[in-house]
Design a protein around this motif. Structure first.
Motif, mmCIF file in Angstrom:
data_model
loop_
_atom_site.group_PDB
_atom_site.id
_atom_site.type_symbol
_atom_site.label_atom_id
_atom_site.label_comp_id
_atom_site.label_asym_id
_atom_site.label_seq_id
_atom_site.Cartn_x
_atom_site.Cartn_y
_atom_site.Cartn_z
ATOM 1 N N ARG A 402 0.833 -1.205 0.000
ATOM 2 C CA ARG A 402 0.000 0.000 0.000
ATOM 3 C C ARG A 402 0.865 1.251 0.000
ATOM 4 N N VAL A 404 3.982 1.570 -0.999
ATOM 5 C CA VAL A 404 4.656 1.761 -2.285
ATOM 6 C C VAL A 404 3.659 2.325 -3.298
ATOM 7 N N GLY A 405 2.435 1.788 -3.270
ATOM 8 C CA GLY A 405 1.387 2.292 -4.160
ATOM 9 C C GLY A 405 1.131 3.771 -3.896
ATOM 10 N N LEU A 406 1.078 4.089 -2.601
ATOM 11 C CA LEU A 406 0.852 5.486 -2.201
ATOM 12 C C LEU A 406 1.972 6.380 -2.717
ATOM 13 N N SER A 407 3.186 5.849 -2.636
ATOM 14 C CA SER A 407 4.339 6.596 -3.092
ATOM 15 C C SER A 407 4.237 6.897 -4.591
ATOM 16 N N LEU A 408 3.744 5.904 -5.352
ATOM 17 C CA LEU A 408 3.532 6.133 -6.784
ATOM 18 C C LEU A 408 2.475 7.211 -6.997
ATOM 19 N N ARG A 411 3.842 10.546 -6.429
ATOM 20 C CA ARG A 411 4.715 10.922 -7.535
ATOM 21 C C ARG A 411 3.891 11.569 -8.659
ATOM 22 N N MET A 412 2.764 10.927 -8.954
ATOM 23 C CA MET A 412 1.935 11.427 -10.051
ATOM 24 C C MET A 412 1.301 12.766 -9.682
ATOM 25 N N GLN A 431 6.749 12.822 0.046
ATOM 26 C CA GLN A 431 7.359 11.678 -0.648
ATOM 27 C C GLN A 431 8.597 11.184 0.111
ATOM 28 N N ARG A 435 9.209 7.603 1.912
ATOM 29 C CA ARG A 435 10.354 6.729 1.618
ATOM 30 C C ARG A 435 11.002 6.244 2.912
ATOM 31 N N LEU A 438 8.841 3.718 4.557
ATOM 32 C CA LEU A 438 8.947 2.440 3.844
ATOM 33 C C LEU A 438 10.214 1.699 4.228
ATOM 34 N N LEU B 19 -2.965 -2.078 -6.618
ATOM 35 C CA LEU B 19 -2.728 -0.648 -6.439
ATOM 36 C C LEU B 19 -1.394 -0.239 -7.056
ATOM 37 N N PHE B 20 -0.375 -1.015 -6.722
ATOM 38 C CA PHE B 20 0.957 -0.716 -7.230
ATOM 39 C C PHE B 20 1.011 -0.879 -8.739
ATOM 40 N N GLY B 23 -0.514 2.007 -10.500
ATOM 41 C CA GLY B 23 0.375 3.167 -10.444
ATOM 42 C C GLY B 23 1.495 3.043 -11.466
ATOM 43 N N LEU B 24 2.056 1.843 -11.514
ATOM 44 C CA LEU B 24 3.156 1.569 -12.442
ATOM 45 C C LEU B 24 2.705 1.786 -13.886
ATOM 46 N N ILE B 27 2.461 5.428 -14.687
ATOM 47 C CA ILE B 27 3.767 6.053 -14.883
ATOM 48 C C ILE B 27 4.338 5.707 -16.257
ATOM 49 N N GLN B 92 10.827 -5.750 -2.833
ATOM 50 C CA GLN B 92 10.764 -4.949 -1.605
ATOM 51 C C GLN B 92 12.120 -4.930 -0.906
ATOM 52 N N LYS B 115 11.572 -1.666 -5.207
ATOM 53 C CA LYS B 115 10.263 -1.189 -5.675
ATOM 54 C C LYS B 115 10.110 0.324 -5.546
ATOM 55 N N ASP B 116 10.688 0.857 -4.465
ATOM 56 C CA ASP B 116 10.564 2.299 -4.219
ATOM 57 C C ASP B 116 11.031 3.145 -5.403
ATOM 58 N N VAL B 118 10.503 2.981 -8.357
ATOM 59 C CA VAL B 118 9.482 3.270 -9.361
ATOM 60 C C VAL B 118 8.925 4.676 -9.138
ATOM 61 N N ALA B 119 8.865 5.058 -7.871
ATOM 62 C CA ALA B 119 8.316 6.369 -7.553
ATOM 63 C C ALA B 119 9.231 7.500 -7.993
#
Lengths: 575, 223
Positions: A402, A404-408, A411-412, A431, A435, A438, B19-20, B23-24, B27, B92, B115-116, B118-119
């Motif tokens: 979650r 990591v998803g939130l981090s994406l 970013r957007m 952000q 990090r 995380l 979710l991830f 997002g990916l 992007i 991870q 994974k981080d 990617v952000a």
């Protein structure tokens, strides 16, 4: 009737046929001798031997007597003069068979040799009789021309050499009998009272045998026995005595007295303190049954062996007899033994060992309880590991994903509000925080249970730990085989905790981890060149690990002289 | 049958966390790439790769059914079927053993990132584009760890002092230009040194940034 009995009955029938055929051959060939006596001598040995095999299975005496008895008839069959190879066999059996009797006497009554001296003397007897026999067979003269003899292999026919060797063989008893008697006397001198009593039948038999063989050596049997009445008479006496010998042996072997004397030895032996498995061994020796096992009754319907390990309730069947050992009408233990052993004897041994068995049962009970505690400690460790793995998995699949998803998402968002002054910076700061969160979560999950340990084993997981350590760590792993998960996890946590301590407190410039296997244990060593002075004390993470290692039956020790670095050593049984 | 605009990078994405994954996808699409298939487990991923023949694959390492190294195994399988097929493995946690397994086939086009990363958006997209061109991308944390280990365990005796400095800078992901500026060397000199390092480590010519990663790894893994 058991299969073994049927086999023995079959053997007896075969033996009877063999003997009758032999005597018929002698009669047919016109040999003048006492055929009845001759049949009885060998028959006594074979019969006694079969009884011994039946009643004392596993004892070498029975088979030796049967073979001795049977071989004795080869010369009779040879009287026919028509059976190929029999002339040679008859000669060989005549020359060498006495060694078997010496063998029987030496292994009486246990079935095996009891001293070096006996062994040496027996080898001399076998060697002397065997070598002369072999040489005689090799030099056996060619039969007279025109003889309608049975086929006989000839090697290097030499009548004069043969005569010399045969004569030598026939006079060997002058040397061998005294040697044999010396060994028997020395054995008597070594023996305990009970053993002496057991050896009494042997004495009588030996005396008789000595007479038999001396007669044999003096009164040379010739084809013409009537021409020498004295020799003929001695030969008859020799036969009568010879019948007594096997009967005496078997009587001694089976006699109650002998068995009781063994029980007497047992009582003396049990007077000394001994480890549990020795009690079983002592009873097995007494009853001459290497398969004997003791199971202890420890309350309820539970049975354990001498190590306290649970065993099934003993039950009698074809393969095992069961005798219960009771005291005050309470069952203490059960002896599982060869069903051929006389029940009264087992009972006697059980009574004699009663006190020792009662003590041993208490010890077995304590061991069983300890075993249960150990098993439950191990289960607790395993349950803890399972819980850690589950939480790690939940974190990985849940919170970490979650975030990591939130981090994406952030970013957007940051991209979309690049043009709005201030907001992009705020999102950027969020952000960064995210990090960091995380990273912390990752470390936490990893600390609970590293995935790589499950995937690739201890070696990879420890290397990974070393990679992460701020202090340089040298890793030496011998034999990176997979081990049971609790062992791998425990070793891993020991290394992890030790390395954490190294980087936090030791002030070390380098550390080393060595993992090796020895004697079914995993040896873990973590050393550093730091300040030393570390202990496994309250507040130290090592205390919990000590419990964990102990739950698997292992140990952990720390050596940490001030100023000389620290060495942590753990030994974990590989189960 | 897909009809794609020429020049658009076609990507297959695999992760069991929806979710991830979404997002990916956003992007990648935001960067002008086309996500032609998505998967949530190894088998679906392998099937999608077989039918779509994408330019690149991005996969999570830990997926159903066993939740261990499905993504890594799938990556190795995909590259066994098509040498050098660009695959980016995300995790991870970073594990040097996983990197070693990915690099075993010796071909370029391998990526292994936390994974981080990617952000990081554009940087991640750039990394993926380097893969498509045959380069390799290894997470800086792996490189840092291996460098640390190398420092502890071996002497750098078959490279000169200067070459070792340059190798360390390469391990940090610097370009020749940046290295030259840092060490006060002309770009020509740096290039000569880098060439010497490649040849001393016996590296065949390949896409330059793959060779750079291999140089660091091969050097550090050789005892």
């Amino acid at each position: 009737m058991t299969t073994r009995r049927w086999v023995l009955v079959g053997a007896a029938v075969l033996a009877a046929a063999w003997i009758l055929g032999a005597e018929w051959s002698s009669i047919h060939a016109g040999v003048q001798e006492n055929h009845l006596l001759d049949a009885l001598v060998g028959g006594a040995f074979i019969g006694a031997g079969l009884v011994a095999i039946d009643r004392r299975p596993g004892n070498a005496i029975g088979p030796l007597m049967v073979v001795f008895g049977a071989i004795g008839y080869i010369p009779n069959w040879n009287n026919l003069g028509t059976i190929p190879l029999f002339p040679t066999l008859a000669l060989a059996s005549d020359m060498a068979v006495a060694a078997l009797i010496a063998n029987i006497a030496f292994v009486y009554p246990s079935g095996h040799l009891s001293s070096r001296l006996d062994r040496v003397v027996l080898w001399i007897i076998y060697g002397a009789l065997g070598s002369t026999t072999l040489l005689a067979v090799l030099t056996l003269p060619r039969p007279p021309a025109g003889c309608d003899c049975a086929w006989t292999p000839l090697f290097a026919p030499n009548p004069s050499a043969f005569a010399f060797i045969y004569g030598l063989n026939q006079r060997l008893p002058f040397l061998l009998v005294p040697l044999f008697l010396i060994a028997v006397v020395l054995r008597w001198r070594r023996a305990s009272r009970a053993e002496r009593r057991a050896l009494r039948p042997l004495w009588i038999a030996v005396a008789l045998l000595a007479v038999v063989f001396l007669i044999g050596a003096f009164a040379q049997p010739t084809s013409d026995t009537t021409s020498n009445p004295f020799a003929y008479l001695m030969w008859e006496i020799r036969g009568v005595i010879a019948i007594a010998v096997p009967i005496l042996f078997v009587w001694g072997l089976l006699s109650e007295r002998l068995a009781r004397s063994a029980v007497g030895d047992l009582v003396v032996e049990l007077d000394k303190p001994m480890p549990a498995e020795d009690l079983e061994a002592a009873l097995a020796r007494t009853l001459r049954d290497p398969t004997l096992r003791i199971s202890y009754a420890i309350g309820g319907e539970r049975w354990v062996d001498c190590d306290g390990k649970p065993v099934p309730a003993p039950a009698a069947d074809d393969a095992a007899g069961v005798t219960l050992v009771e005291r005050d009408s309470e069952v203490l233990a059960a002896l599982a033994h060869d069903p051929a052993i006389e029940p009264g004897l087992v009972q006697a041994a059980g009574v004699a060992a009663g006190m020792a068995i009662a003590n041993e049962r208490l010890r077995a009970e304590v061991r069983a309880q300890l075993e249960e505690v150990r098993a439950s400690r191990r289960r607790i460790v395993e349950a803890g590991d399972a819980a850690r793995r589950r939480v790690e998995r939940d974190l990985h699949d849940g919170a970490q994903q979650r975030l990591v998803g939130l981090s994406l998402g952030l970013r957007m968002l940051e991209d979309r509000c690049r043009d709005v002054p201030g907001v992009a910076d705020d999102v950027g700061a969020l952000q960064t925080d995210l990090r960091a969160a995380l990273k912390e979560l990752r470390e936490l999950a990893r600390g609970l249970h590293p995935q790589i340990l499950t995937e690739e084993g201890l070696g990879a997981a420890v290397e990974s730990l070393a990679d992460r350590s701020p202090v340089p760590v040298r890793v030496m792993i011998h034999d990176d085989e997979r081990l049971p998960p609790p062992v791998e996890a425990t070793a891993y946590f020991v290394v992890a905790e030790a390395l954490t301590n190294v980087s936090k407190y030791a002030g070390a410039s380098s550390a080393a981890v060595a993992i090796a296997r020895s004697d079914g244990s995993l040896l873990v060593d973590v050393t550093d060149d730091g300040a030393g002075g570390a202990t496994i004390g309250v507040g130290s993470g090592l205390l919990g690990l000590e419990d964990r290692v102990a739950a698997l039956g292992g140990t952990i020790a720390i050596e940490s002289p001030v100023g000389q670095g620290t060495r942590l050593h753990a030994e974990i049984p590989c189960m | 049958m897909h009809v794609d605009e020429p020049g658009v990078t076609r990507v297959v994405v695999a992760d069991d966390a929806v979710l991830f994954r979404e997002g990916l996808v956003k992007i990648l699409e935001g960067a002008g790439m086309a996500v032609v298939a998505q998967a949530g487990d190894r088998d679906t991923l392998l099937a999608a790769v077989a039918s779509e023949r994408p330019d690149a694959v991005v996969t999570d390492i830990r997926m159903p059914p066993t939740g261990t190294t499905e993504g890594l195994d799938a990556a190795i399988e995909i590259r066994a079927a098509r040498t050098g097929a660009p695959v980016m493995v995300l995790s991870q946690y970073v594990e040097t053993r996983h990197v070693a397994r990915l690099l075993e086939d010796g071909a370029g086009g391998v990526g292994y990132l936390l994974k981080d990363r990617v952000a990081d958006g554009q940087e991640f997209v750039d990394a993926l584009e380097r893969l498509v061109l045959g380069g390799s991308v290894i997470d800086p944390e792996v490189i840092a760890r291996l460098m640390r280990r190398g420092r502890n365990e071996r002497e750098l005796d078959w490279l000169t002092e200067r070459e070792r400095e340059i190798l360390a800078a390469m391990a940090e992901g610097r370009s020749n230009g940046a290295i030259g500026r840092n060490l006060r060397l002309s770009p020509k000199t740096v290039e000569t040194h880098v060439g010497a390092i490649f040849s001393k480590l016996g590296l065949e010519p390949a896409a330059d940034d793959h060779r750079r990663v291999l140089a660091v790894l091969a050097y550090l893994r050789t005892t």
